[in-house]
Design a protein around this motif. Sequence first.
Motif, PDB file in Angstrom:
ATOM      1  N   VAL A   1      -3.068   4.986  -2.499  1.00 33.05           N
ATOM      2  CA  VAL A   1      -4.110   5.741  -1.800  1.00 33.05           C
ATOM      3  C   VAL A   1      -3.741   7.220  -1.841  1.00 33.05           C
ATOM      4  O   VAL A   1      -2.708   7.625  -1.296  1.00 33.05           O
ATOM      5  N   ASN A   2      -4.558   8.024  -2.504  1.00 34.47           N
ATOM      6  CA  ASN A   2      -4.328   9.466  -2.552  1.00 34.47           C
ATOM      7  C   ASN A   2      -5.006  10.118  -1.356  1.00 34.47           C
ATOM      8  O   ASN A   2      -6.227  10.285  -1.344  1.00 34.47           O
ATOM      9  N   ALA A   3      -4.207  10.455  -0.356  1.00 34.80           N
ATOM     10  CA  ALA A   3      -4.768  10.926   0.915  1.00 34.80           C
ATOM     11  C   ALA A   3      -4.284  12.328   1.279  1.00 34.80           C
ATOM     12  O   ALA A   3      -4.218  12.690   2.458  1.00 34.80           O
ATOM     13  N   GLN A   4      -3.954  13.116   0.271  1.00 37.26           N
ATOM     14  CA  GLN A   4      -3.381  14.437   0.530  1.00 37.26           C
ATOM     15  C   GLN A   4      -4.273  15.301   1.422  1.00 37.26           C
ATOM     16  O   GLN A   4      -3.810  15.853   2.436  1.00 37.26           O
ATOM     17  N   ASP A   5      -5.548  15.420   1.052  1.00 39.13           N
ATOM     18  CA  ASP A   5      -6.448  16.308   1.796  1.00 39.13           C
ATOM     19  C   ASP A   5      -6.606  15.854   3.243  1.00 39.13           C
ATOM     20  O   ASP A   5      -6.691  16.668   4.164  1.00 39.13           O
TER      21      ASP A   5
ATOM     22  N   LYS B   1       2.421  25.732   0.938  1.00 36.04           N
ATOM     23  CA  LYS B   1       3.825  25.564   1.340  1.00 36.04           C
ATOM     24  C   LYS B   1       4.431  24.321   0.706  1.00 36.04           C
ATOM     25  O   LYS B   1       5.604  24.318   0.329  1.00 36.04           O
ATOM     26  N   VAL B   2       3.643  23.272   0.598  1.00 35.94           N
ATOM     27  CA  VAL B   2       4.135  22.050  -0.052  1.00 35.94           C
ATOM     28  C   VAL B   2       4.492  22.353  -1.507  1.00 35.94           C
ATOM     29  O   VAL B   2       5.541  21.927  -2.007  1.00 35.94           O
ATOM     30  N   ARG B   3       3.622  23.103  -2.196  1.00 37.42           N
ATOM     31  CA  ARG B   3       3.909  23.466  -3.586  1.00 37.42           C
ATOM     32  C   ARG B   3       5.231  24.218  -3.695  1.00 37.42           C
ATOM     33  O   ARG B   3       6.076  23.924  -4.561  1.00 37.42           O
ATOM     34  N   ILE B   4       5.447  25.180  -2.787  1.00 36.46           N
ATOM     35  CA  ILE B   4       6.665  25.999  -2.827  1.00 36.46           C
ATOM     36  C   ILE B   4       7.909  25.133  -2.671  1.00 36.46           C
ATOM     37  O   ILE B   4       8.852  25.224  -3.460  1.00 36.46           O
TER      38      ILE B   4
ATOM     39  N   LEU C   1      -2.990  18.079   9.866  1.00 35.95           N
ATOM     40  CA  LEU C   1      -1.835  18.907  10.211  1.00 35.95           C
ATOM     41  C   LEU C   1      -2.173  20.396  10.326  1.00 35.95           C
ATOM     42  O   LEU C   1      -1.314  21.196  10.697  1.00 35.95           O
ATOM     43  N   LYS C   2      -3.402  20.740  10.052  1.00 35.17           N
ATOM     44  CA  LYS C   2      -3.806  22.160  10.081  1.00 35.17           C
ATOM     45  C   LYS C   2      -3.541  22.766  11.458  1.00 35.17           C
ATOM     46  O   LYS C   2      -3.969  22.234  12.480  1.00 35.17           O
TER      47      LYS C   2
ATOM     48  N   VAL D   1       0.857  -1.190   0.000  1.00 29.26           N
ATOM     49  CA  VAL D   1       0.000   0.000   0.000  1.00 29.26           C
ATOM     50  C   VAL D   1       0.894   1.240   0.000  1.00 29.26           C
ATOM     51  O   VAL D   1       1.699   1.442   0.908  1.00 29.26           O
ATOM     52  N   PHE D   2       0.743   2.028  -1.048  1.00 31.25           N
ATOM     53  CA  PHE D   2       1.509   3.269  -1.178  1.00 31.25           C
ATOM     54  C   PHE D   2       0.578   4.429  -0.859  1.00 31.25           C
ATOM     55  O   PHE D   2      -0.400   4.673  -1.573  1.00 31.25           O
ATOM     56  N   VAL D   3       0.858   5.127   0.230  1.00 29.69           N
ATOM     57  CA  VAL D   3       0.032   6.261   0.646  1.00 29.69           C
ATOM     58  C   VAL D   3       0.681   7.555   0.164  1.00 29.69           C
ATOM     59  O   VAL D   3       1.777   7.916   0.602  1.00 29.69           O
ATOM     60  N   ASP D   4       0.014   8.224  -0.754  1.00 25.56           N
ATOM     61  CA  ASP D   4       0.475   9.541  -1.184  1.00 25.56           C
ATOM     62  C   ASP D   4      -0.146  10.560  -0.235  1.00 25.56           C
ATOM     63  O   ASP D   4      -1.307  10.937  -0.364  1.00 25.56           O
ATOM     64  N   HIS D   5       0.659  10.973   0.749  1.00 27.10           N
ATOM     65  CA  HIS D   5       0.142  11.868   1.786  1.00 27.10           C
ATOM     66  C   HIS D   5       0.257  13.344   1.410  1.00 27.10           C
ATOM     67  O   HIS D   5       0.006  14.224   2.227  1.00 27.10           O
ATOM     68  N   GLY D   6       0.633  13.598   0.156  1.00 32.43           N
ATOM     69  CA  GLY D   6       0.734  14.991  -0.280  1.00 32.43           C
ATOM     70  C   GLY D   6       1.999  15.666   0.196  1.00 32.43           C
ATOM     71  O   GLY D   6       2.150  16.885   0.060  1.00 32.43           O
ATOM     72  N   LEU D   7       2.934  14.891   0.769  1.00 34.03           N
ATOM     73  CA  LEU D   7       4.169  15.461   1.304  1.00 34.03           C
ATOM     74  C   LEU D   7       5.385  14.860   0.609  1.00 34.03           C
ATOM     75  O   LEU D   7       6.481  14.798   1.170  1.00 34.03           O
TER      76      LEU D   7
END
Length: 513
Positions: free
Chosen positions: A278-282, A408-411, A288-289, A246-252
Amino acid sequence: MKREMIIVLDFGGQYNQLIARRVRECDVYAEVHPYTMSLEKIKEMNPKGIIFTGGPNSVYGEDSPRCGAEIFELGIPILGICYGSQLMSYLLGGTVETAPVSEYGKTEVDIDNTSVIFEGVSEKTICWMSHTDYISKAPEGFKITATTPVCPVAAMELPEKKLYSVQFHPEVMHTQEGMKMLSNFVYKVCACQGSWKMDSFVESTIQEIRGKIGDGKVLCALSGGVDSSVAAVMLAKAVGKQLTCVFVDHGLLRKNEGDEVESVFGPEGTYDLNFIRVNAQDRFYAKLKGVTEPEEKRKIIGEEFIRVFEEEAKKIGTVDFLVQGTIYPDVIESGLGKSATIKSHHNVGGLPDYVDFKEIVEPLRMLFKDEVRKAGRELGIPEYLVSRQPFPGPGLGVRIIGEVTAEKVRIVQEADAIYREEVAKAGCDKDLGQYFAALTNMRSVGVMGDERTYDYAIALRAVLTSDFMTAEAAELPWAVLNKATNRIVNEVKGVNRVLYDCTGKPPATIEFE
């Protein structure tokens, strides 16, 4: 697997991992354990030798870490290093006190090379000193085997009891003949044979995994990094289709990394694995907010990983085992006995109290990073995967100082991609242990296009290291840094300043959080 072993007893020293790593470089297995380890446990493990680490305390302090003097009666060879040397002296009747002059850094030491520890070592050799206390008088019966102008007992020994000690640190690179000294202890004093070989480790571990898992189902936490990739391939060889990755794409992740991982391990990839992305970015961003404290971020990411895996396991059916690519530095840095916790790794100290699996399997738990790479080669994993840059489990979450947001992740993704591209283009990447861009939480005034800006500062980092336990900042060519800086401030919206991190490890860690 039955094997000869050296136990490294940790008294809080910053180089505890490094000592074990150096012993393994001699092809002898070594483990780090807290100084509180019982004599019964030591006897049960039947080590060929014991090494006492350094530490920040004074041996005569009330709360200083100590073991019992009975350890010297076990008949097991012991080497004391720095604090470990002072402790040996103190417990056996020598005198330890505050030195009139502290020694720190590279020091010329006069050596008596009739000592077995110093066999083949120059009579004057450069060693790394780091102490404010010293042994002013050696215990009765001990022979002094090394001195400096300000340190009367830079090394001592009692060969008939196989007790040896050095005030300096033979394990660090700055001690020019340190490996020779450690090798002498391991082979000439402890009589080790050097049987710690990676091919036998891989083979025996695969057999152990088969025996442990039987016909159970296994879920592997696959990040696409070196550690989890080696763990996944090892499990695939052991249990085949019983394994689901299972590969979790946590958006980081780094820029485009999710797609790159899927291209290697997914349906069209190199390996015949059950693969789920699993695309779990949101989901991760929401958790983490508002969170700014580094340890809290690591623990949140660690727990959310586990919750995602649990959910995916339920979709598959009954899954008994969770596999992680935990390696030995993760374990030690997350806290060992009473040793300091440097940082909680998301897959060790960052795990939640409750995990809904029968057992967590960590086949690489006792390996250092370069040993993991060797294991990968033994498993036939392509070199481009085995030698890829390390990437922390919490990802860019620990390369963004302060709160993590999608913006910030985009930057940091864009800045990092530019930096890595320029370093690789210049051919500087070959010798670097690790290099990346991080986003500081600092905003400053700049001027772009004749207008005032108030944007973020990016920090660039590049280190030289062989073991990831100690590191030196790399002296990258100014032309490379200049090109990367110009591109980042021109191409990455939200950045108006670029800094270069010149700090080594220690005192810093390689990552920013």
